[in-house]
Design an enzyme around this catalytic site. Structure first.
Site, PDB file in Angstrom:
ATOM      1  CD1 TRP A 357      14.230 -14.150 -26.463  1.00 39.88           C
ATOM      2  CD2 TRP A 357      14.708 -12.779 -28.160  1.00 39.88           C
ATOM      3  NE1 TRP A 357      13.563 -14.621 -27.568  1.00 39.88           N
ATOM      4  CE2 TRP A 357      13.842 -13.802 -28.630  1.00 39.88           C
ATOM      5  CE3 TRP A 357      15.138 -11.814 -29.055  1.00 39.88           C
ATOM      6  CZ2 TRP A 357      13.391 -13.863 -29.945  1.00 39.88           C
ATOM      7  CZ3 TRP A 357      14.694 -11.887 -30.375  1.00 39.88           C
ATOM      8  CH2 TRP A 357      13.826 -12.899 -30.807  1.00 39.88           C
ATOM      9  CG  ASP A 358      10.045 -11.469 -25.414  1.00 38.79           C
ATOM     10  OD1 ASP A 358      10.924 -12.320 -25.621  1.00 38.79           O
ATOM     11  OD2 ASP A 358       8.847 -11.762 -25.321  1.00 38.79           O
ATOM     12  CD  GLU A 488      10.655 -20.338 -28.539  1.00 35.82           C
ATOM     13  OE1 GLU A 488       9.431 -20.558 -28.391  1.00 35.82           O
ATOM     14  OE2 GLU A 488      11.319 -19.619 -27.779  1.00 35.82           O
ATOM     15  CE  LYS A 601       6.215 -19.832 -30.502  1.00 36.86           C
ATOM     16  NZ  LYS A 601       6.833 -20.175 -29.203  1.00 36.86           N
TER      17      LYS A 601
END
Length: 774
Positions: A357-358, A488, A601
């Site tokens: 999805w980056d 995450e 994160k």
């Protein structure tokens, strides 16, 4: 954080050889041209720590998933971009002694990545175990002008001896992937052909059947004069080479120019590739190394003209942004809608080189503003063409009626991630793909895309969200259970605020697009809804009901959005209270300890506030930023850029600058101790965003581009260039003024600066006083 490389505005420089940092340097000095690329492995043999890697875009292997507990719907394989044949190799023997820096005394060493002209240069002096001293200069590049070709100039000079040397340029297809799940080799040899000054090796991938022909051709000079020596071909399984034995005198300079080519069966008939590779080698060899290098410099000059960012007064910041832009330009050119952008580009194997999805969340904005419209359109078409597979993926997980769940990791549209919490739970990736459609149309004005492709994707995604929620009798609201958000370091949570938010946004945007397409293309709308069996009244009714009744976790006391239900049950420790020896957490703590901690994160709630900032007032954004940033460890490369952009919006220039420096120098300074695996290519687009959207304050609203610039105290000025709906604009922000220049020949443009509208005539510029608050 390491500060191993020298600061230079146009170059990455390594002075002195530190074998402990060699794999980091191999990543940072990587080269590519969108079609092929590889790590900066030495040409000569090296028996020390190294990660050998050469890659051909689009060529992958379905490595069987390695898991202990199989679950229904689990991916059968993890797709990997393959380590392909090593084309850079040149073995060197000095009177029978192999040149190997791991076994030499290195007297001097310098490696330089010239980002302005697109080549890698290495110089060293070394003494072998027997006392022979040599000087070596190696220059290489992957060509932008001939994007299936590359070239190396390798010069060696015996300093204190004369005698026989042997040079063996080779192609080695007997390679491995470090990340192979079962230590399997993924290539079979198909054919090979050698001649006196080169050869071609053709390989085929197991299972997928991709074929790649890798060839080489060389010429030799001594002290600048052509030297013709009868060479001896060397062949073995998956290997071709050419041994060149010659007598040299002390102080003579021997230069081997090696030309290489990689042709893929994606682009050529496999039966013709040996011949076509030989023809390409003849072509580039006829040009010669110097001419090819000049073409390379011209091609890079054209790219920098379009997307350079200039930072005055801060060389470290300047080097950082140029390195990020350089790697993005090496990785993806947008000419082929079958290709996408892997998180490591051509710099390493980690993450398998697959699409995440980056691309939609971070890379699309960069290509929208710095390349032709067709480039970002091809990124969207890549997903459109995989819609059928997205529907299949959803069906495997129990969804029906055309619901589409795009994969977290993919090559061809099939989900191939091998961690269950990512595969099943990190479903917000669907939202990023819908957001990219909105972003593309909003930026380009290409609403025809919605009719031709976009609406069909949006309906598939909205159908997924409509089935993924369930009604909570207790809350009297819709809820989303068992998800992993962008953070995450939390798994299997209920009601991740960001996931719920982007799901509702997707359904709302789908409803808007339905009305647009119905109005402008009723026939196409009717054809589409019939083909996909879309019951407008029933399905849009459900979308609307969910939109109006979705649950969003919120704390009334702190007046913040909760990352998920129960987040405040965690012990609220801040990052500043963590011992430095505990960082990074992912390398120092157990997974159980991480999951129970409050540490984040990467941007999660803040990712939603970045995407949808217009829906929230500044105080709301500030409260959430001030709460979540101190709890964020930024152990994802995607995190610092979002924090930089939001800090700039809030007027917190110093914090925005610190996060910018971190994102721009993430790999150069190895912030997260993981650059040796490869550079964080997709996050590099976020670095560009932190300058243009952050300090430049660029937004597109109501079809117009606006700027709200801030100038960090460390900079004297900064400048960038964008293309907006066919109009090239350059923006320069100094301590005194913001200058907007319209570089179009015959079209005026209306822009907004600090909330005030200005019409900038074609070929002219407008200056506005800078509104900085230090």
């Amino acid at each position: 954080m390491k500060q191993y490389f020298k600061v230079d505005e146009w170059r990455i420089i390594e002075e002195g050889f530190n074998s402990h940092y060699n794999k980091i340097a191999e990543s940072v000095f990587s080269l590519g041209n969108g079609r092929m690329g590889g790590r900066a492995n030495f040409e000569e043999a090296y028996s020390g720590e190294t990660l050998q890697g050469n890659y051909v875009a689009g060529v992958y292997y379905p490595d069987k998933t390695r898991v202990g507990w199989w679950k229904n719907g689990y991916p059968e394989y993890f797709a990997k971009v393959l380590n392909a044949a090593n084309w850079v190799g040149i073995d060197v023997s000095l009177n029978g002694e192999q040149l190997d820096l791991a076994k030499c005394k290195v007297l001097s060493f310098r490696r330089e990545l010239n980002m302005k002209e697109g080549y890698l240069k290495r110089n060293f002096r070394a003494v072998t175990a027997s006392g022979r001293e040599v000087e070596v200069e190696a220059i290489r590049f992957t060509s932008l002008a001939d994007d299936e070709a590359a070239a190396i100039s390798y010069t060696i000079k015996p300093v204190n001896f004369g005698g026989y040397i042997k040079l063996t340029p080779f192609i080695d297809g007997d390679v491995v992937n470090k990340d192979a799940n079962y230590d399997e080799k993924f290539w079979d040899e198909v054919a090979k052909h050698t001649w006196n000054d080169g050869g071609v090796l053709q390989m085929r991938t197991k299972k997928t059947g991709f074929e790649v022909a890798t060839g080489m051709k060389y010429h030799l000079t001594v002290d600048g004069e052509p030297e013709h020596i009868e060479a001896e071909p060397v062949t073995r399984e998956k290997y071709i080479g050419t041994e060149i034995r010659m007598e040299v005198k002390q102080g003579q300079r021997v230069t081997l120019c090696k030309y290489a080519a990689n042709l893929s069966s994606q682009n050529h008939p496999a039966s013709d590739m040996l011949e076509l590779t030989q023809q390409l080698l003849e072509k580039v060899c006829h040009k010669g190394f110097d001419a090819m290098l000049a073409e390379q410099a011209a091609a890079w000059a054209a790219k920098w003209q379009l997307n350079d960012i200039i930072i005055e007064g801060d060389a470290a910041a300047q080097q950082g942004i140029r390195f990020n832009i350089f790697q993005l330009n090496q990785t993806y050119t947008g000419q082929d809608d079958r290709l996408n952008i892997g998180p490591k580009g051509f710099t390493g194997e980690k993450y398998g080189g697959s699409t995440y999805w980056d691309t939609e969340a971070y890379c699309v904005p960069f290509y929208l503003a710095t390349a032709d419209q067709s480039v970002s359109r091809n990124l969207l078409l890549y997903r459109y063409k995989q819609l059928g597979k997205a529907i299949e993926n959803a069906k495997l997980l129990g969804f029906k009626d055309g619901a589409a769940l795009y994969p977290m990791v993919t090559m061809d549209g099939t989900e191939c991630h091998n961690e269950w919490e990512i595969t099943f739970e990190e479903i917000h990736r669907n939202g990023a793909i819908a957001y990219a459609i909105f972003n593309y149309v909003n930026y380009t004005g290409d609403e025809q895309y919605l009719t031709d492709y976009g609406l069909e994707v949006l309906i598939g995604i909205a159908r997924f969200w409509a089935q993924r929620v369930n009604w909570s009798a207790d809350k009297q609201q819709y809820v989303m259970l068992g998800v992993t958000g962008p953070n995450e370091y939390e798994n299997n949570v209920n009601n991740n605020w960001y996931t719920n938010t982007i799901a509702v946004w997707c359904m709302r945007y789908t409803l808007e697009v339905i009305e647009k397409v119905k109005a402008v293309s009723p026939d196409k709308y009717k054809e589409l809804t019939g083909r996909i069996h879309f019951n407008e009244e029933a399905e849009t009714g459900r979308f609307k009901d969910i939109i109006s009744k979705m649950h969003f976790p919120y704390d009334d006391n702190l007046q913040i959005f909760l990352q998920q239900d129960g987040y405040l049950d965690k012990e609220q420790i801040l990052v500043k209270d963590l011992p430095a020896t505990d960082r990074p957490l992912v390398q120092k703590w157990s997974w159980d300890r991480i999951l129970r901690s409050p540490f984040i994160k990467q941007a999660d709630v803040l990712q939603g506030l970045y995407f949808f900032e217009d829906e929230y007032d500044t105080d709301t954004i500030r409260r959430n930023y001030d709460f979540y940033e101190p709890r964020t460890v930024h152990e994802s490369s995607l995190s610092p850029c979002v924090h930089s952009i939001i800090a700039a919006k809030l007027g917190d220039i110093e914090r925005a600058y610190q996060f910018y420096l971190r994102t721009s120098r993430l790999d150069i300074d190895d912030y997260n101790n993981d650059t040796e695996d490869g550079c964080h290519t997709t996050s590099m687009a976020g670095t560009w965003m932190s300058v243009v959207q952050g300090f430049g304050g660029m937004r597109v609203k109501d079809g117009k581009v606006s700027f709200d610039p801030l100038l960090p105290a460390q900079w004297n000025a900064f400048a960038f260039r964008i293309g907006f709906r066919g109009i090239p604009l350059s923006v320069r922000v100094s301590k005194s003024q913001v200058e907007i220049k319209n570089e179009a020949a015959d079209e005026d443009v209306e822009v907004s600066v600090y909330g005030q509208s200005y019409t900038v005539a074609a070929g002219s510029s407008t200056a506005i006083p800078t509104q900085n608050n230090y």
